[in-house]
Design an enzyme around this catalytic site. Structure first.
Site, PDB file in Angstrom:
ATOM      1  N   ARG A 148       0.767  -1.147   0.064  1.00  0.00           N
ATOM      2  CA  ARG A 148      -0.106   0.059   0.010  1.00  0.00           C
ATOM      3  C   ARG A 148       0.859   1.350   0.031  1.00  0.00           C
ATOM      4  O   ARG A 148       2.023   1.135   0.270  1.00  0.00           O
ATOM      5  CB  ARG A 148      -0.997   0.270   1.207  1.00  0.00           C
ATOM      6  CG  ARG A 148      -2.196  -0.797   1.065  1.00  0.00           C
ATOM      7  CD  ARG A 148      -2.894  -0.818   2.551  1.00  0.00           C
ATOM      8  NE  ARG A 148      -2.141  -1.004   3.628  1.00  0.00           N
ATOM      9  CZ  ARG A 148      -1.791  -0.368   4.486  1.00  0.00           C
ATOM     10  NH1 ARG A 148      -1.781   1.168   4.447  1.00  0.00           N
ATOM     11  NH2 ARG A 148      -0.942  -0.758   5.364  1.00  0.00           N
ATOM     12  N   LYS A 174      -8.621  -2.410   1.588  1.00  0.00           N
ATOM     13  CA  LYS A 174      -8.108  -1.441   2.669  1.00  0.00           C
ATOM     14  C   LYS A 174      -9.106  -0.316   2.469  1.00  0.00           C
ATOM     15  O   LYS A 174      -9.423   0.471   3.583  1.00  0.00           O
ATOM     16  CB  LYS A 174      -6.661  -1.204   3.232  1.00  0.00           C
ATOM     17  CG  LYS A 174      -5.884  -2.216   3.495  1.00  0.00           C
ATOM     18  CD  LYS A 174      -6.728  -2.753   4.959  1.00  0.00           C
ATOM     19  CE  LYS A 174      -5.785  -3.525   6.013  1.00  0.00           C
ATOM     20  NZ  LYS A 174      -5.433  -4.691   5.754  1.00  0.00           N
ATOM     21  N   HIS A 182      -9.164  -3.670  13.344  1.00  0.00           N
ATOM     22  CA  HIS A 182      -8.353  -4.436  12.600  1.00  0.00           C
ATOM     23  C   HIS A 182      -7.876  -5.720  13.151  1.00  0.00           C
ATOM     24  O   HIS A 182      -6.696  -5.713  14.025  1.00  0.00           O
ATOM     25  CB  HIS A 182      -7.150  -3.428  12.136  1.00  0.00           C
ATOM     26  CG  HIS A 182      -6.252  -3.884  11.270  1.00  0.00           C
ATOM     27  ND1 HIS A 182      -4.949  -3.415  11.192  1.00  0.00           N
ATOM     28  CD2 HIS A 182      -6.376  -4.806  10.046  1.00  0.00           C
ATOM     29  CE1 HIS A 182      -4.264  -4.051  10.323  1.00  0.00           C
ATOM     30  NE2 HIS A 182      -5.077  -4.854   9.472  1.00  0.00           N
ATOM     31  N   SER A 224       0.447  -5.008  10.600  1.00  0.00           N
ATOM     32  CA  SER A 224       0.895  -6.014   9.423  1.00  0.00           C
ATOM     33  C   SER A 224       2.068  -6.898   9.844  1.00  0.00           C
ATOM     34  O   SER A 224       3.053  -6.210  10.703  1.00  0.00           O
ATOM     35  CB  SER A 224       1.068  -4.850   8.313  1.00  0.00           C
ATOM     36  OG  SER A 224       1.443  -5.999   7.243  1.00  0.00           O
ATOM     37  N   LYS A 267      -1.886 -12.082  12.706  1.00  0.00           N
ATOM     38  CA  LYS A 267      -3.308 -11.968  12.503  1.00  0.00           C
ATOM     39  C   LYS A 267      -3.604 -13.074  11.877  1.00  0.00           C
ATOM     40  O   LYS A 267      -4.545 -14.266  12.119  1.00  0.00           O
ATOM     41  CB  LYS A 267      -4.145 -10.903  12.191  1.00  0.00           C
ATOM     42  CG  LYS A 267      -3.838  -9.559  12.958  1.00  0.00           C
ATOM     43  CD  LYS A 267      -4.571  -8.321  12.417  1.00  0.00           C
ATOM     44  CE  LYS A 267      -4.349  -7.952  10.950  1.00  0.00           C
ATOM     45  NZ  LYS A 267      -2.659  -7.623  11.066  1.00  0.00           N
ATOM     46  N   THR A 268      -3.301 -13.266  10.628  1.00  0.00           N
ATOM     47  CA  THR A 268      -3.820 -14.338   9.531  1.00  0.00           C
ATOM     48  C   THR A 268      -3.353 -15.722   9.976  1.00  0.00           C
ATOM     49  O   THR A 268      -3.832 -16.776  10.021  1.00  0.00           O
ATOM     50  CB  THR A 268      -3.192 -14.066   8.186  1.00  0.00           C
ATOM     51  OG1 THR A 268      -4.119 -12.727   7.901  1.00  0.00           O
ATOM     52  CG2 THR A 268      -3.712 -14.870   6.981  1.00  0.00           C
ATOM     53  N   ASP A 288      -8.617 -10.637   9.050  1.00  0.00           N
ATOM     54  CA  ASP A 288      -8.379  -9.205   9.046  1.00  0.00           C
ATOM     55  C   ASP A 288      -9.111  -8.004   9.577  1.00  0.00           C
ATOM     56  O   ASP A 288      -8.722  -7.111  10.101  1.00  0.00           O
ATOM     57  CB  ASP A 288      -7.651  -8.809   7.571  1.00  0.00           C
ATOM     58  CG  ASP A 288      -6.770  -7.737   7.447  1.00  0.00           C
ATOM     59  OD1 ASP A 288      -5.792  -7.650   8.604  1.00  0.00           O
ATOM     60  OD2 ASP A 288      -7.247  -6.698   6.929  1.00  0.00           O
ATOM     61  N   ARG A 342       2.047 -12.257  -1.465  1.00  0.00           N
ATOM     62  CA  ARG A 342       0.824 -12.291  -0.855  1.00  0.00           C
ATOM     63  C   ARG A 342      -0.062 -13.326  -1.796  1.00  0.00           C
ATOM     64  O   ARG A 342       0.473 -13.808  -2.748  1.00  0.00           O
ATOM     65  CB  ARG A 342       0.083 -11.081  -1.046  1.00  0.00           C
ATOM     66  CG  ARG A 342       0.425 -10.011  -0.026  1.00  0.00           C
ATOM     67  CD  ARG A 342      -0.374 -10.039   1.440  1.00  0.00           C
ATOM     68  NE  ARG A 342       0.288  -9.089   2.540  1.00  0.00           N
ATOM     69  CZ  ARG A 342      -0.244  -8.915   3.496  1.00  0.00           C
ATOM     70  NH1 ARG A 342      -1.078  -9.727   3.888  1.00  0.00           N
ATOM     71  NH2 ARG A 342       0.163  -8.118   4.241  1.00  0.00           N
TER      72      ARG A 342
HETATM   73  P1  ATP Z   1      -1.355  -7.984   7.590  1.00  0.00           P
HETATM   74  O1  ATP Z   1      -2.250  -7.255   8.310  1.00  0.00           O
HETATM   75  O2  ATP Z   1      -0.493  -7.634   6.732  1.00  0.00           O
HETATM   76  O3  ATP Z   1      -2.361  -9.159   6.826  1.00  0.00           O
HETATM   77  P2  ATP Z   1      -0.965 -10.150   9.547  1.00  0.00           P
HETATM   78  O4  ATP Z   1      -1.056  -9.601  10.946  1.00  0.00           O
HETATM   79  O5  ATP Z   1      -1.975 -11.205   9.179  1.00  0.00           O
HETATM   80  O6  ATP Z   1      -0.618  -9.051   8.665  1.00  0.00           O
HETATM   81  P3  ATP Z   1       0.433 -12.622   9.132  1.00  0.00           P
HETATM   82  O7  ATP Z   1       0.029 -12.727   7.642  1.00  0.00           O
HETATM   83  O8  ATP Z   1      -0.042 -13.623   9.950  1.00  0.00           O
HETATM   84  O9  ATP Z   1       0.502 -11.081   9.709  1.00  0.00           O
HETATM   85  O10 ATP Z   1       2.226 -12.640   9.064  1.00  0.00           O
HETATM   86  C1  ATP Z   1       3.015 -13.275  10.313  1.00  0.00           C
HETATM   87  C2  ATP Z   1       4.179 -13.597   9.638  1.00  0.00           C
HETATM   88  O11 ATP Z   1       5.168 -14.106  10.575  1.00  0.00           O
HETATM   89  C3  ATP Z   1       3.972 -15.016   8.811  1.00  0.00           C
HETATM   90  O12 ATP Z   1       4.766 -14.924   7.611  1.00  0.00           O
HETATM   91  C4  ATP Z   1       4.453 -15.905   9.807  1.00  0.00           C
HETATM   92  O13 ATP Z   1       4.885 -17.205   9.366  1.00  0.00           O
HETATM   93  C5  ATP Z   1       5.689 -15.293  10.593  1.00  0.00           C
HETATM   94  N1  ATP Z   1       5.960 -15.756  11.945  1.00  0.00           N
HETATM   95  C6  ATP Z   1       7.028 -16.259  12.245  1.00  0.00           C
HETATM   96  N2  ATP Z   1       7.075 -16.577  13.400  1.00  0.00           N
HETATM   97  C7  ATP Z   1       5.835 -16.213  14.065  1.00  0.00           C
HETATM   98  C8  ATP Z   1       5.198 -16.242  15.527  1.00  0.00           C
HETATM   99  N3  ATP Z   1       5.924 -16.685  16.481  1.00  0.00           N
HETATM  100  N4  ATP Z   1       3.848 -15.970  15.446  1.00  0.00           N
HETATM  101  C9  ATP Z   1       3.309 -15.400  14.353  1.00  0.00           C
HETATM  102  N5  ATP Z   1       3.643 -15.340  13.041  1.00  0.00           N
HETATM  103  C10 ATP Z   1       5.080 -15.923  12.940  1.00  0.00           C
HETATM  104 MN    MN Z   2      -3.257 -10.773   7.636  1.00  0.00          MN
END
Ligand code: ATP
Ligand code: MN
Length: 537
Positions: free
Chosen positions: A60, A201, A221, A239, A243-244, A258, A324
């Site tokens: 973004r 978004k 969020h 980010s 979360k995911t 999300d 992604r």
């Molecule tokens: P966005 O808002 O951009 O979608 P998000 O909060 O959904 O971000 P995730 O897509 O879940 O973020 O990304 C977390 C990343 O960190 C993943 O690539 C995951 O494999 C990695 N990771 C490594 N260690 C951990 C951990 N202990 N807990 C969570 N995620 C981890």
């Molecule tokens: Mn996510």
């Protein structure tokens, strides 16, 4: 004007001013994929997913996001670096230019819903220059049935033209790309960037205004899932905090990854109909649900392939770290249908603390919860470029400042009220570093983070004894099933205790400095949730 596909009999893109061209309405995913392949815009992977490049932008562009300032927004929007005002006349000018741009072209129209709770449903019509952007819209939003498509009445419209460039001098933008939201006309226009996250978004930003301001629904969020006993958990975080990843849990049904709303009658509902997962370093072993969701219909962005084949190399970040994939939520095996949950019991604030200071998990008082929610802290390692040693710290109010049109206190007050009425537990989870800062320590293993979250959800963690963290004041458990106890207190994991104290102090000071912007709005309880900087010996 040729208009093909499924649409309401009386609907036409002429309503928007597009007089000439070929509009494909609501094509099935397989046809959109064929369009992309024929246009040379993508490649099928060995699992049947479509891989495309988003072009110049692979993330973004918050500095190019504007909000039309008019009688609807002038006194309601919190104008700041993320809510940048634009005059309605500039918007009109760009809108007309974009309509002209679509004129005579082939393009793709899609009707979708946001908000799984029908009481709050938002009907959106999206016009995409590219078929793969239209596939993204299909994947990410709620999909009407064929019958519903024939009588769809749009409330909001989105024009999305990655190939259209603004003229900053004439149009009032910062550069050639832009994403502009007009709350009065219920229109979002996105140009110059093919990054699909702008579409998602954009809608999120609209809902973050409409729901809290007009419907008394808290918009968040966060991801959400629900356990066998019907207990809902929500996971806030900026980010890359997890979360995911952490909401995809084989023991719990996924509500969404999300964006969610929390209604006055205590329902949690997903805004979306799909997931948008990061794929960097993705592995089947660590994240099986997401790995297997990448199949026919899924849209991969900016990935590279293993040499000479059609198998994705998830470790390759040459195009971007932010690779992604989007897919409809039913690509995940265990989901709540519809995407609703009742009875939120646990809230997790996820932070990826690359300083390695915050405990792997800690319990927050209501004051601490409000303080951390308004602060919205995370610290990541900026890419993996050579020479980058220092984490970059981010404070983003409500864990999502770029998408929040209202003042953070609006969301924070709603959350506090809901948490206290419902007796919800709030946990701060550090998914970042342990045993030292980035460079010395290492990233918390996913296995450990999952074990901590599971113990919080089952209630086992609450059985532990807790100790108060010296600096942050949060309650740190002394034991947790499946996790070595010495890991729970971060100071224990650092070989150099002075270095730990120093870093903890440094981070606490950063929290306090950031919170200065909000302290005039905060009551005594919230202020009591702030860290205390420790005096060094
Ligand atoms: P966005 O808002 O951009 O979608 P998000 O909060 O959904 O971000 P995730 O897509 O879940 O973020 O990304 C977390 C990343 O960190 C993943 O690539 C995951 O494999 C990695 N990771 C490594 N260690 C951990 C951990 N202990 N807990 C969570 N995620 C981890
Ligand atoms: Mn996510």
């Amino acid at each position: 004007m040729q208009e093909l596909g499924i649409k309401p009999a009386d609907a036409s893109v002429k309503d928007l001013g597009i007089e000439d061209g070929k509009a494909y309405w609501n094509l099935p995913p397989q046809q959109l994929i064929q369009f992309a392949l024929r246009a040379g815009q993508g490649k099928l992977t060995n699992t049947g997913a479509l891989a495309i490049d988003t072009g110049e932008f692979t993330g973004r562009s918050p500095k190019d996001k504007f909000t039309v300032k008019d009688e609807v927004t002038a006194d309601t929007v919190w104008w700041n670096d993320f809510n940048i005002p634009l005059h309605a006349s500039k918007f009109d000018q760009l809108y007309r230019k974009m309509i002209n741009y679509f004129n005579g072209k082939e393009f793709f129209v899609r009707d979708v819903y946001a908000c799984a709770d029908v009481r709050y449903r938002m009907n959106i019509r999206v016009i995409n220059e590219y078929s793969w952007s239209n596939l993204f819209v299909h994947n990410m939003f709620l999909r009407p049935t064929e019958k519903e498509l024939t009588r769809f009445v749009p409330e909001w419209h989105i024009l999305n033209a990655p190939g259209f460039h603004a003229d900053p001098a004439e149009d009032g933008t910062r550069q050639h790309n832009f994403s502009i939201i007009d709350f009065k006309r219920k229109l979002i226009i996105i140009g110059g960037s093919g990054y699909t996250g702008e579409i998602k978004k954009g809608v999120f930003t609209a809902l973050n205004f409409v729901l809290p301001h007009q419907r008394n629904v808290l918009s968040m969020h966060c991801s959400a899932n629900i356990g066998k006993d019907g207990d809902t958990a929500i996971f806030f975080g900026l980010s890359g905090t997890g979360k995911t990843t952490l909401s995809a849990d084989h023991d719990r049904k996924l509500i969404g990854d999300d964006e969610h709303g929390w209604t006055p009658d205590n329902t949690i509902f997903n805004f979306e109909g799909g997931c948008y997962a990061k794929t960097i370093d993705l592995s089947e072993e660590k994240e099986p649900e997401i790995f297997h969701a990448i199949r026919s219909g899924s849209l991969l962005e900016n990935v590279n392939f293993k040499p000479g084949c059609d198998e994705v190399n998830y470790c390759d970040c040459r195009k971007t770290e932010n690779t992604r994939v989007s897919y409809p939520i039913d690509h995940i095996p265990n989901i709540a249908t519809p995407s609703l949950g009742l009875n939120p019991k646990n809230i997790f604030f996820l932070t990826c603390d690359a300083y390695g200071v915050l405990p792997p998990i800690s319990r927050l008082t209501p004051g601490q919860a409000a303080f951390h929610f308004i602060s919205g802290y995370t610290a990541k390692v900026a890419g993996t470029e050579e020479g980058i040693k220092e984490p970059t710290m981010t404070f983003s109010a409500c864990f999502g400042a770029p998408f929040m049109p209202l003042h953070p206190t609006k969301y924070a007050e709603m959350l506090s009220r809901k948490m206290q009425q419902g007796g919800v537990n709030v946990w701060l989870v550090n998914t970042g570093w342990s045993g030292g800062s980035y460079g010395n320590g290492k990233r918390m293993s996913l296995k450990i983070t999952r074990a901590l979250i599971t113990a919080a959800l089952t209630g086992e963690l609450s059985q532990s004894e807790f100790e108060s963290h010296d600096v942050f004041g949060v309650a740190v458990p002394k034991t947790c099933p499946g996790v070595p106890s010495e890991m729970l207190n971060p100071r224990n994991t650092w070989s150099d205790k002075d270095a730990y104290d120093h870093k903890a102090n440094f981070l606490a000071e950063a929290f306090l400095k950031n919170f200065n912007r909000f302290s005039s709005y905060a009551n005594k309880e919230i202020l009591s949730g702030a860290p205390r900087t420790k005096v060094h010996v």
